[in-house]
Design a protein around this motif. Structure first.
Motif, PDB file in Angstrom:
ATOM      1  N   GLU A 179      29.785 -39.443   7.051  1.00 31.19           N
ATOM      2  CA  GLU A 179      29.906 -37.922   6.702  1.00 31.19           C
ATOM      3  C   GLU A 179      28.979 -37.846   5.427  1.00 31.19           C
ATOM      4  OE1 GLU A 179      33.905 -35.127   6.979  1.00 31.19           O
ATOM      5  OE2 GLU A 179      33.803 -36.823   5.861  1.00 31.19           O
ATOM      6  N   ILE A 180      28.336 -36.570   5.570  1.00 28.45           N
ATOM      7  CA  ILE A 180      27.550 -36.226   4.295  1.00 28.45           C
ATOM      8  C   ILE A 180      28.466 -35.878   3.053  1.00 28.45           C
ATOM      9  CG2 ILE A 180      25.409 -35.543   5.613  1.00 28.45           C
ATOM     10  CD1 ILE A 180      26.419 -32.640   5.358  1.00 28.45           C
ATOM     11  N   PRO A 181      28.310 -35.969   1.872  1.00 33.16           N
ATOM     12  CA  PRO A 181      29.308 -36.012   0.774  1.00 33.16           C
ATOM     13  C   PRO A 181      29.818 -34.364   0.940  1.00 33.16           C
ATOM     14  CG  PRO A 181      27.242 -37.006  -0.089  1.00 33.16           C
ATOM     15  CD  PRO A 181      27.158 -36.928   1.507  1.00 33.16           C
ATOM     16  N   GLU A 182      29.023 -33.525   1.151  1.00 39.64           N
ATOM     17  CA  GLU A 182      29.463 -32.144   1.123  1.00 39.64           C
ATOM     18  C   GLU A 182      30.707 -31.879   1.927  1.00 39.64           C
ATOM     19  OE1 GLU A 182      26.343 -32.971   1.714  1.00 39.64           O
ATOM     20  OE2 GLU A 182      25.298 -31.924  -0.085  1.00 39.64           O
ATOM     21  N   PRO A 228      36.176 -34.062   1.350  1.00 43.27           N
ATOM     22  CA  PRO A 228      37.004 -33.415   0.431  1.00 43.27           C
ATOM     23  C   PRO A 228      37.289 -34.578  -0.741  1.00 43.27           C
ATOM     24  CG  PRO A 228      38.315 -33.718   2.334  1.00 43.27           C
ATOM     25  CD  PRO A 228      36.882 -34.116   2.704  1.00 43.27           C
ATOM     26  N   LYS A 229      37.475 -35.659  -0.433  1.00 47.77           N
ATOM     27  CA  LYS A 229      38.040 -36.793  -1.642  1.00 47.77           C
ATOM     28  C   LYS A 229      36.739 -36.989  -2.360  1.00 47.77           C
ATOM     29  CE  LYS A 229      41.650 -39.104   0.860  1.00 47.77           C
ATOM     30  NZ  LYS A 229      42.137 -40.348   1.716  1.00 47.77           N
ATOM     31  N   LEU A 230      35.473 -36.893  -1.861  1.00 50.12           N
ATOM     32  CA  LEU A 230      34.419 -37.146  -2.690  1.00 50.12           C
ATOM     33  C   LEU A 230      34.308 -36.031  -3.550  1.00 50.12           C
ATOM     34  CD1 LEU A 230      31.824 -38.516  -3.827  1.00 50.12           C
ATOM     35  CD2 LEU A 230      30.738 -37.503  -1.897  1.00 50.12           C
ATOM     36  N   HIS A 271      36.874 -36.187  -6.429  1.00 47.25           N
ATOM     37  CA  HIS A 271      36.295 -37.128  -7.367  1.00 47.25           C
ATOM     38  C   HIS A 271      35.038 -36.871  -8.248  1.00 47.25           C
ATOM     39  CE1 HIS A 271      36.171 -41.293  -8.739  1.00 47.25           C
ATOM     40  NE2 HIS A 271      34.826 -41.317  -8.555  1.00 47.25           N
ATOM     41  N   ALA A 272      34.076 -36.246  -7.333  1.00 43.28           N
ATOM     42  CA  ALA A 272      32.960 -35.819  -8.308  1.00 43.28           C
ATOM     43  C   ALA A 272      33.279 -34.927  -8.968  1.00 43.28           C
ATOM     44  CB  ALA A 272      31.896 -35.551  -6.992  1.00 43.28           C
ATOM     45  N   VAL A 273      33.843 -34.159  -8.875  1.00 45.12           N
ATOM     46  CA  VAL A 273      34.241 -32.763  -9.970  1.00 45.12           C
ATOM     47  C   VAL A 273      35.040 -33.514 -11.163  1.00 45.12           C
ATOM     48  CG1 VAL A 273      35.753 -30.700 -10.474  1.00 45.12           C
ATOM     49  CG2 VAL A 273      34.306 -30.856  -8.357  1.00 45.12           C
ATOM     50  N   ARG A 274      35.885 -34.434 -10.901  1.00 48.12           N
ATOM     51  CA  ARG A 274      36.597 -35.114 -12.136  1.00 48.12           C
ATOM     52  C   ARG A 274      35.542 -35.890 -12.841  1.00 48.12           C
ATOM     53  NH1 ARG A 274      40.332 -36.307  -8.157  1.00 48.12           N
ATOM     54  NH2 ARG A 274      39.873 -38.585  -8.064  1.00 48.12           N
ATOM     55  N   VAL A 275      34.768 -36.677 -12.404  1.00 48.99           N
ATOM     56  CA  VAL A 275      33.825 -37.461 -12.977  1.00 48.99           C
ATOM     57  C   VAL A 275      32.746 -36.724 -13.901  1.00 48.99           C
ATOM     58  CG1 VAL A 275      31.860 -39.226 -12.786  1.00 48.99           C
ATOM     59  CG2 VAL A 275      34.064 -39.261 -11.600  1.00 48.99           C
ATOM     60  N   PHE A 276      32.182 -35.681 -13.095  1.00 50.39           N
ATOM     61  CA  PHE A 276      31.501 -34.805 -13.768  1.00 50.39           C
ATOM     62  C   PHE A 276      31.955 -33.944 -15.011  1.00 50.39           C
ATOM     63  CE2 PHE A 276      28.190 -30.988 -14.047  1.00 50.39           C
ATOM     64  CZ  PHE A 276      27.069 -31.744 -13.892  1.00 50.39           C
ATOM     65  N   LYS A 277      33.017 -33.379 -14.870  1.00 50.53           N
ATOM     66  CA  LYS A 277      33.526 -32.562 -15.888  1.00 50.53           C
ATOM     67  C   LYS A 277      34.155 -33.474 -17.064  1.00 50.53           C
ATOM     68  CE  LYS A 277      36.529 -29.082 -15.246  1.00 50.53           C
ATOM     69  NZ  LYS A 277      37.810 -28.576 -14.723  1.00 50.53           N
ATOM     70  N   MET A 278      34.527 -34.633 -16.795  1.00 52.20           N
ATOM     71  CA  MET A 278      35.104 -35.632 -17.867  1.00 52.20           C
ATOM     72  C   MET A 278      33.903 -35.931 -18.828  1.00 52.20           C
ATOM     73  SD  MET A 278      36.634 -39.303 -17.732  1.00 52.20           S
ATOM     74  CE  MET A 278      35.224 -39.995 -17.115  1.00 52.20           C
ATOM     75  N   THR A 279      32.914 -36.100 -17.957  1.00 51.24           N
ATOM     76  CA  THR A 279      31.595 -36.476 -18.531  1.00 51.24           C
ATOM     77  C   THR A 279      31.034 -35.667 -19.436  1.00 51.24           C
ATOM     78  OG1 THR A 279      30.930 -38.129 -16.984  1.00 51.24           O
ATOM     79  CG2 THR A 279      29.196 -37.644 -18.144  1.00 51.24           C
ATOM     80  N   CYS A 280      31.016 -34.438 -19.129  1.00 47.13           N
ATOM     81  CA  CYS A 280      30.371 -33.173 -19.841  1.00 47.13           C
ATOM     82  C   CYS A 280      31.520 -32.956 -20.647  1.00 47.13           C
ATOM     83  CB  CYS A 280      30.151 -32.257 -18.666  1.00 47.13           C
ATOM     84  SG  CYS A 280      28.730 -32.482 -17.726  1.00 47.13           S
TER      85      CYS A 280
END
Length: 157
Positions: free
Chosen positions: A52-55, A58-60, A63-72
């Motif tokens: 499945e493409i990442p878009e 829903p779990k990706l 996860h992506a939002v959590r990682v990106f926000k935490m990093t930023c």
């Protein structure tokens, strides 16, 4: 080595603009990680058995939002606090999870490259080498904190 006042300003300014598009930027960030290192797909339980493409995953997305926000957000707070600001339990958890998933130092470089490319795309004409360097410095601090927890996890095992 810390982050300079000018670097802090560049990180904060760009983060304020990127906040408006966190879901899209987060997916772009993870898509780039998988483009740079396709084998990384096997490190994520929610990606292992899917084409499945990442878009559409829903779990990706979450996860992506959590990682990106935490990093930023940890980058934004770096100068103010003088260190990476992520809760101790979160940092311990990140160290533990990264060890269990087999993360090694070169993986952090892949993530850094994907992050910097995402920011460059997001910022368009506002992007500069100085901004790249500021985010790179901020990311390196977060990566060092996670690696330190990983080493502590391995040492206590």
């Amino acid at each position: 080595m810390g982050i300079s006042e000018k670097q802090e300003a560049l990180v904060k300014e760009s983060w304020e603009l990127m906040k408006q598009n966190v879901p899209q930027l987060s997916l772009r960030f993870f898509t780039l990680i998988l483009e740079i290192a396709p084998a990384a797909k096997g490190m994520f339980s929610f990606l292992k058995d899917t084409d499945e493409i990442p878009e559409n995953n829903p779990k990706l997305k979450a996860h992506a939002v959590r990682v990106f926000k935490m990093t930023c957000e940890s980058a934004v707070q770096l100068r103010e606090k003088g260190e990476v600001v992520v809760g101790d339990t979160t940092l311990k958890y990140l160290g533990s999870v990264h060890v269990k998933k087999g993360v090694i130092d070169p993986h952090f470089e892949v993530v850094k490259e994907a992050l910097l490319r995402t920011i460059k795309e997001a910022m368009g004409e506002s992007w500069s080498q100085e901004m790249n360097d500021a985010w790179g410095e901020a990311y390196d601090h977060l990566a060092s904190a996670i690696k330190a927890e990983m080493h502590a996890e391995v040492a206590s095992a």
